[in-house]
Enzyme design. Structure first.
Site, mmCIF file in Angstrom:
data_model
loop_
_atom_site.group_PDB
_atom_site.id
_atom_site.type_symbol
_atom_site.label_atom_id
_atom_site.label_comp_id
_atom_site.label_asym_id
_atom_site.label_seq_id
_atom_site.Cartn_x
_atom_site.Cartn_y
_atom_site.Cartn_z
ATOM 1 N N HIS A 122 0.815 -1.217 0.000
ATOM 2 C CA HIS A 122 0.000 0.000 0.000
ATOM 3 C C HIS A 122 0.847 1.266 0.000
ATOM 4 C CE1 HIS A 122 0.431 -0.186 4.521
ATOM 5 N NE2 HIS A 122 0.458 1.124 4.373
ATOM 6 N N ASP A 152 0.367 -7.718 1.593
ATOM 7 C CA ASP A 152 0.742 -6.303 1.648
ATOM 8 C C ASP A 152 2.253 -6.122 1.672
ATOM 9 O OD1 ASP A 152 0.323 -3.606 1.553
ATOM 10 O OD2 ASP A 152 -0.279 -3.391 3.646
ATOM 11 N N SER A 226 4.692 2.740 7.888
ATOM 12 C CA SER A 226 4.355 1.571 7.068
ATOM 13 C C SER A 226 5.526 1.172 6.185
ATOM 14 C CB SER A 226 3.146 1.874 6.190
ATOM 15 O OG SER A 226 1.977 1.957 6.953
ATOM 16 N N GLY A 282 -5.567 -27.303 2.083
ATOM 17 C CA GLY A 282 -6.758 -27.832 1.427
ATOM 18 C C GLY A 282 -7.899 -28.132 2.367
#
Length: 465
Positions: A122, A152, A226, A282
């Site tokens: 982001h 991210d 970030s 799975g």
């Protein structure tokens, strides 16, 4: 004579009051210092031998880790151009659109001497130009090597003249709750900022709809942090600071980082394969808690309850069944789904894991080979599709295509679920990788036509607008 004596007495008394007032108000620093010595210390330590992991803050030296980290954390500037109509007339008649430059900032971590940098997706999303500034104020243009929106994580590259300082990945699985950590980044454009805290929690999920597994810390993290580093007291990278939970937009005590084992795996996949390789068990399932245990009629309160097994998955081949309770994978104890997904996110297709499970009160061990993603959400549509199984190939009479397993609400009435998409705008769709790539290239404003096969083997056509 009496008057003189009275005056002398009043003078002495006034002087005493003045001196006392001076001592009380103007020499207050000494008074406060004495009081502070008598207060209970904020941090206490035991007499046991302690390491940096468990020692009180006065016994931990953060300086070496901080010095090592600040030179490896960079300031990332994301320049984007907003191209939108500046008026209703331009929207309808197509006049020249106004271009508005926008600048966003964040952080990144140098992970190799030749200039590879890991950051958040982001931070660099929709960029038209990326600039990276090192701690020595040198600035470079950065190239995006690859991204993974799901975790991210993004990988950048800069070309520097000399070898760069970098951080080594630590083992985030070994991080302990209560362990001291440092968050290093560029909050509010304040470069090279270091804050200290502890690991508050592990395998934290912030969304019920996504499989997340964050490290939670109370080290102060704010906008601009970030993509920055979360390191232990050795200066090893154990996380990439990613998010905060706040009602104000600023730090209020809760910050979250992508564990280094996940970030490292994403980076290695991007370097080797150009995309992220997901190794899947799975199964479908969820956390156990008193309410769920009561509804299911079981006594276990910790673990992942297996509600279904995906066809032709590693779990099916290894003999896992609906109703099993997964308690451990390799040496990782599993008490909730985010711990399971967090560990598996560091694995690739073909990797083998040892699953310890409880079945009808008995502990069993099964060795499971992880497989590629069996289903994917198609970009821009909300449709979920999966690769064809052997039974699907036999049932539909086709060897290539993707089966629709979930349909968003606007299309629910068309009966599309369980049909097989074989073409998109005349181009063949062989598998979920084909489908994801082709759907990601569709225009938001164009018409999309795809061809499907229904359960009777008949072709159907549908146009999305």
């Amino acid at each position: 004579m009496k008057k003189i004596a009275s005056l002398l007495l009043v003078s002495v008394f006034a002087g005493a009051i003045t001196l006392g007032s001076y001592k009380l108000f103007f020499e207050k620093e000494n008074y406060t210092w004495v009081t502070s010595q008598q207060e209970t210390p904020f941090i206490t330590t035991s007499n046991l031998d302690t390491s940096a992991r468990g020692a009180g803050i006065n016994e931990v030296d953060f300086t070496l880790a901080a010095e090592k980290t600040v030179n490896s954390v960079v300031h990332v500037k994301n320049m984007t151009i907003s191209r939108g109509p500046s008026s209703i007339a331009e929207f309808f008649y197509g006049y020249e659109r106004q271009q508005t430059p926008q600048v966003g900032t964040g952080s990144g971590v140098i992970i190799s001497p030749d200039g590879y940098i890991v950051t958040n997706n982001h931070v660099i999303a929709n960029s038209s130009q990326l600039q990276v500034t090192l701690n020595n104020n040198k600035t470079y243009e950065a190239e995006i090597i690859g991204t993974d929106p799901e975790s991210d994580i993004a990988l950048l590259k800069i070309e520097a003249e000399d070898a760069l300082p970098y951080l080594a990945f630590g083992d985030s699985d070994n991080a302990k709750i209560g362990e001291w950590v440092l968050a290093v980044g560029n909050p509010f454009n304040l470069t090279s900022t270091v804050t200290a805290g502890i690991v508050s929690a592990k395998a934290r999920s912030l969304s019920p709809r996504r499989a997340q597994s964050f490290i939670q810390t109370d080290a102060a993290v704010n906008p601009g942090n970030s993509g920055g580093a979360l390191v232990n007291t050795n200066g090893d990278l154990i996380g990439i600071n990613t998010a905060i939970t706040s009602q104000t937009g600023s730090y209020v005590g809760y910050a979250f980082a992508v564990p280094s084992n996940i970030a490292k795996k994403v980076v290695e996949d991007i370097m080797e394969f150009g995309n992220v390789q997901k190794g899947l068990l799975g199964i479908k399932g969820g956390d156990l808690n008193p309410t769920a245990a009561t509804e299911l009629g079981i006594d276990d309160l910790e673990g992942v309850y297996v509600s279904s097994i995906e066809e032709e998955s590693g779990a099916e081949e290894a003999g896992l069944k609906e109703g099993d309770i997964i308690k451990q994978v390799d040496n990782i104890q599993i008490s909730k789904f985010s711990e399971l997904s967090g560990y598996l996110n560091s694995k690739r297709p073909g990797d083998k894991v040892e699953v310890t499970l409880n079945r009808d009160g008995k502990n069993l061990v099964r060795n499971v080979t992880l497989k590629k993603r069996l289903s994917v959400e198609l970009p821009g549509t909300g449709f979920t599709v999966k690769n064809l199984s052997k039974s699907d190939i036999k049932k539909f009479g086709v060897s290539k295509g993707v089966k629709i397993t979930n349909v968003p609400a606007p299309y629910a009435r068309y009966g599309l679920e369980n049909k097989v998409i074989i073409e998109l705008d005349g181009e063949p769709i062989n598998n979920i990788d084909d489908a994801k790539e082709r759907f990601s290239q569709l225009s938001k404003y164009g018409r999309t036509s795809f061809t499907m096969i229904n359960e009777n083997g008949e072709k159907e056509h549908m146009i999305l607008q």
